[in-house]
Design a protein around this motif. Structure first.
Motif, PDB file in Angstrom:
ATOM      1  N   SER A  99       0.838  -1.199   0.000  1.00  0.00           N
ATOM      2  CA  SER A  99       0.000   0.000   0.000  1.00  0.00           C
ATOM      3  C   SER A  99       0.878   1.257   0.000  1.00  0.00           C
ATOM      4  O   SER A  99       0.569   2.235  -0.681  1.00  0.00           O
ATOM      5  CB  SER A  99      -0.927  -0.002   1.217  1.00  0.00           C
ATOM      6  N   TRP A 100       1.990   1.241   0.736  1.00  0.00           N
ATOM      7  CA  TRP A 100       2.911   2.380   0.706  1.00  0.00           C
ATOM      8  C   TRP A 100       3.478   2.546  -0.686  1.00  0.00           C
ATOM      9  O   TRP A 100       3.627   3.665  -1.190  1.00  0.00           O
ATOM     10  CB  TRP A 100       4.058   2.165   1.703  1.00  0.00           C
ATOM     11  N   ARG A 102       2.155   1.778  -3.590  1.00  0.00           N
ATOM     12  CA  ARG A 102       1.163   2.362  -4.501  1.00  0.00           C
ATOM     13  C   ARG A 102       1.037   3.861  -4.295  1.00  0.00           C
ATOM     14  O   ARG A 102       0.903   4.622  -5.247  1.00  0.00           O
ATOM     15  CB  ARG A 102      -0.202   1.699  -4.295  1.00  0.00           C
ATOM     16  N   GLU A 103       1.078   4.291  -3.047  1.00  0.00           N
ATOM     17  CA  GLU A 103       0.791   5.682  -2.732  1.00  0.00           C
ATOM     18  C   GLU A 103       2.003   6.602  -2.820  1.00  0.00           C
ATOM     19  O   GLU A 103       1.858   7.796  -3.068  1.00  0.00           O
ATOM     20  CB  GLU A 103       0.191   5.762  -1.319  1.00  0.00           C
ATOM     21  N   ASN A 104       3.205   6.056  -2.634  1.00  0.00           N
ATOM     22  CA  ASN A 104       4.354   6.933  -2.452  1.00  0.00           C
ATOM     23  C   ASN A 104       5.513   6.751  -3.421  1.00  0.00           C
ATOM     24  O   ASN A 104       6.361   7.640  -3.526  1.00  0.00           O
ATOM     25  CB  ASN A 104       4.908   6.754  -1.027  1.00  0.00           C
ATOM     26  N   HIS A 107       6.456   9.440  -5.872  1.00  0.00           N
ATOM     27  CA  HIS A 107       6.618  10.786  -5.318  1.00  0.00           C
ATOM     28  C   HIS A 107       7.754  10.863  -4.303  1.00  0.00           C
ATOM     29  O   HIS A 107       7.865  11.852  -3.588  1.00  0.00           O
ATOM     30  CB  HIS A 107       5.311  11.222  -4.648  1.00  0.00           C
ATOM     31  N   ARG A 225      -3.310   1.370  -8.282  1.00  0.00           N
ATOM     32  CA  ARG A 225      -3.889   2.573  -7.706  1.00  0.00           C
ATOM     33  C   ARG A 225      -5.170   2.284  -6.926  1.00  0.00           C
ATOM     34  O   ARG A 225      -5.747   3.172  -6.331  1.00  0.00           O
ATOM     35  CB  ARG A 225      -4.225   3.569  -8.814  1.00  0.00           C
ATOM     36  N   THR A 226      -5.642   1.046  -6.964  1.00  0.00           N
ATOM     37  CA  THR A 226      -6.881   0.708  -6.295  1.00  0.00           C
ATOM     38  C   THR A 226      -6.630   0.301  -4.863  1.00  0.00           C
ATOM     39  O   THR A 226      -5.507   0.148  -4.421  1.00  0.00           O
ATOM     40  CB  THR A 226      -7.594  -0.438  -7.018  1.00  0.00           C
ATOM     41  N   ASN A 227      -7.701   0.065  -4.131  1.00  0.00           N
ATOM     42  CA  ASN A 227      -7.586  -0.424  -2.768  1.00  0.00           C
ATOM     43  C   ASN A 227      -7.539  -1.932  -2.707  1.00  0.00           C
ATOM     44  O   ASN A 227      -7.541  -2.515  -1.638  1.00  0.00           O
ATOM     45  CB  ASN A 227      -8.774   0.073  -1.930  1.00  0.00           C
TER      46      ASN A 227
END
Length: 490
Positions: A99-100, A102-104, A107, A225-227
């Motif tokens: 999950s980290w 995907r989100e980070n 960036h 990008r999904t949950n």
């Protein structure tokens, strides 16, 4: 949570490969470019592990970060020169969860020496439907380029259809072979949830009525990008003994292996560890130790609804009232079939590891900051043919027994040795602790000297799965040799 406590399902007793004995001891390019640009744009932001030093400059202080409170945390905290950082502190090494990622990932600026524990789109291998899709494509590629004999080396996964999008193809195949058993698996769930066996089409009509018409394109187009858990591992957080966040009704229908190899009348599968340091070029290590998970009820096809018979998932089996923690295995296998048959079996397993990695080599985003410790689940049938069930991007690192704790502690220590944050290695090593280099842009030979990819001559693959793991002595010799090389100029 202590390192010996179970977070989620824990583990069945482990079948450990020790001293040649298996003993049950308890239980492109555009994406890359955009990512590089995003890092350049974010250099002015707070980075993680940012340093102006050279990439391979020896480091005596390693700042690490992880959210896992299990064996991994114990290993990281006890590693000399490693210091834990929390929250927004700068880090050099991060055993992150998917999950980290995907989100980070896109960036976060990472300097040369920084390492994280997943590849950007690892799900190409670890999500059930993607794995099969990539293997099918790779098989067709091999048939075109090398012929049917070479392509047949990919025939290590059961006939599989993605549902519901391949429902009509499945029905066509189903009607060709009436009476056989099929198994339905959610592509992104874990712990045995949602799995069922069937022999009649009407047995899956209720499932189909609940899924037909649902749009799956969001999951397909943007899996990262999904949950949803795109890794298809036993965990959406970080390990295969934790619960997933959101189940999805995208399934695979797979022909059930009706003739599994049985020990004491019970079905089992094997967990094997493969460490990938790079996809381009492909550089992969195979760990000598592994374990097996046994079902707790004697195998029979007359009761396909009994999960205690057919599923070896820890979360299923730990609830069985007939669970027993001690058994033996490898000597029985060798004495019954002979050492040559066992050697062939393990060679066929090597083929599974390499071919599966090659099937995703061109689609995985190979970033020098990334590595991946995969947990392969292998089923053996009565003909001693190994079948690939799935690949886990986040194999469980929580131990439920002392033997399991020792195995995972050694596994993780050796993983960190190979990752080599301290920059102590030469890059020419063929063995590090319990890991053997099995592929380095081509097959690696056990013998010294130039490799012989043709398979002729005296070439023998450098794999030792199930062999003696004298890792402590090997590590002593390795680091003693490295130290002496540093003291000797030139």
């Amino acid at each position: 949570m202590s390192s010996n406590q179970s977070g989620g399902s824990g583990h069945l007793p482990s079948l450990l490969w020790k001293q040649n004995t298996l003993a049950l001891a308890g239980t492109g390019g555009g994406l890359v470019w955009s990512r590089v640009m995003s890092r350049q744009k974010n250099q002015s932001n707070k980075g993680h592990g940012v340093s102006k030093g050279k990439e391979r400059e020896p480091r005596t202080l390693i700042r690490f970060k992880t959210a896992l409170m299990n064996t991994l945390m114990d290993v990281l905290r006890h590693r000399p020169g490693w210091v834990e950082v929390k929250d927004e502190g700068e880090w050099d090494f991060y055993w992150c969860d998917v999950s980290w990622l995907r989100e980070n990932f896109d960036h976060t600026y990472m300097d040369e020496h920084v390492r994280i524990s997943h590849f950007r789109n690892h799900y190409e291998l670890t999500r059930k439907n993607y794995m099969v899709k990539n293997l099918k494509r790779f098989r067709k590629q091999l048939e075109r380029e090398a012929g049917k004999v070479e392509a047949a080396k990919c025939d290590f996964f059961p006939k599989t259809f993605e549902m519901p999008c391949e429902y009509h193809l499945f029905v066509e195949e189903f009607r060709k072979n009436p009476g056989i058993t099929w198994i339905m698996k959610p592509v992104a769930r874990s712990q045995g949830k949602g799995i069922f066996l069937f022999r009649r089409l009407k047995d899956i009509m209720d499932w189909r009525k609940g899924t037909v018409g649902k749009k799956l394109t969001i999951v397909e187009a943007q899996p990262a990008r999904t949950n949803v858990n795109p890794s298809a591992s036993h965990d959406t957080k970080s390990s295969d003994d934790q619960k997933e966040e959101i189940p999805v009704e995208n399934y695979v229908a797979q022909r059930y292996v009706e003739n599994p190899y049985l020990i004491g009348g019970r079905k089992f599968d094997l967990r094997v560890y493969v460490l990938v340091m790079s996809y381009i070029p492909l550089r992969a290590w195979l760990y000598r130790d592994g374990f097996a998970r046994f079902s707790n009820t004697r195998f029979t096809l007359s009761s396909i609804d009994d999960h205690y018979v057919h599923l070896t998932n820890v979360a299923v089996q730990k609830t069985s009232p007939d669970y027993h923690p001690k058994k033996r295995f490898r000597q029985y296998l060798a004495s019954k079939h002979g050492p040559e048959a066992v050697e062939t079996l393990f060679s066929d397993m090597d083929n599974i590891f390499i071919k599966s990695l090659q099937s995703v080599q061109k689609v995985i985003i190979s970033d020098k900051h990334c590595f991946e410790l995969y947990g392969y689940d292998i089923l053996i049938d009565q003909d001693l043919k190994p079948w690939l069930l799935e690949v886990n991007a986040s194999p469980s690192l929580t131990a439920s027994s002392q033997e399991d704790y020792e195995l995972k502690t050694c596994l993780l220590e050796d993983t960190l040795h190979v990752v080599d944050m301290e920059a102590r290695l030469t890059g020419k090593e063929k063995r590090i602790g319990g890991f053997d280099l099995m592929w380095n842009d081509g097959p690696v030979s056990r013998e010294e000297g130039p490799s012989d990819p043709s398979g002729m001559g005296n070439f023998v693959t450098n794999t030792h799965l199930g062999c003696i793991n004298d890792r402590k002595e090997q590590l002593r010799q390795l680091f003693r040799s490295l130290q002496s090389q540093k003291k000797t100029p030139g």
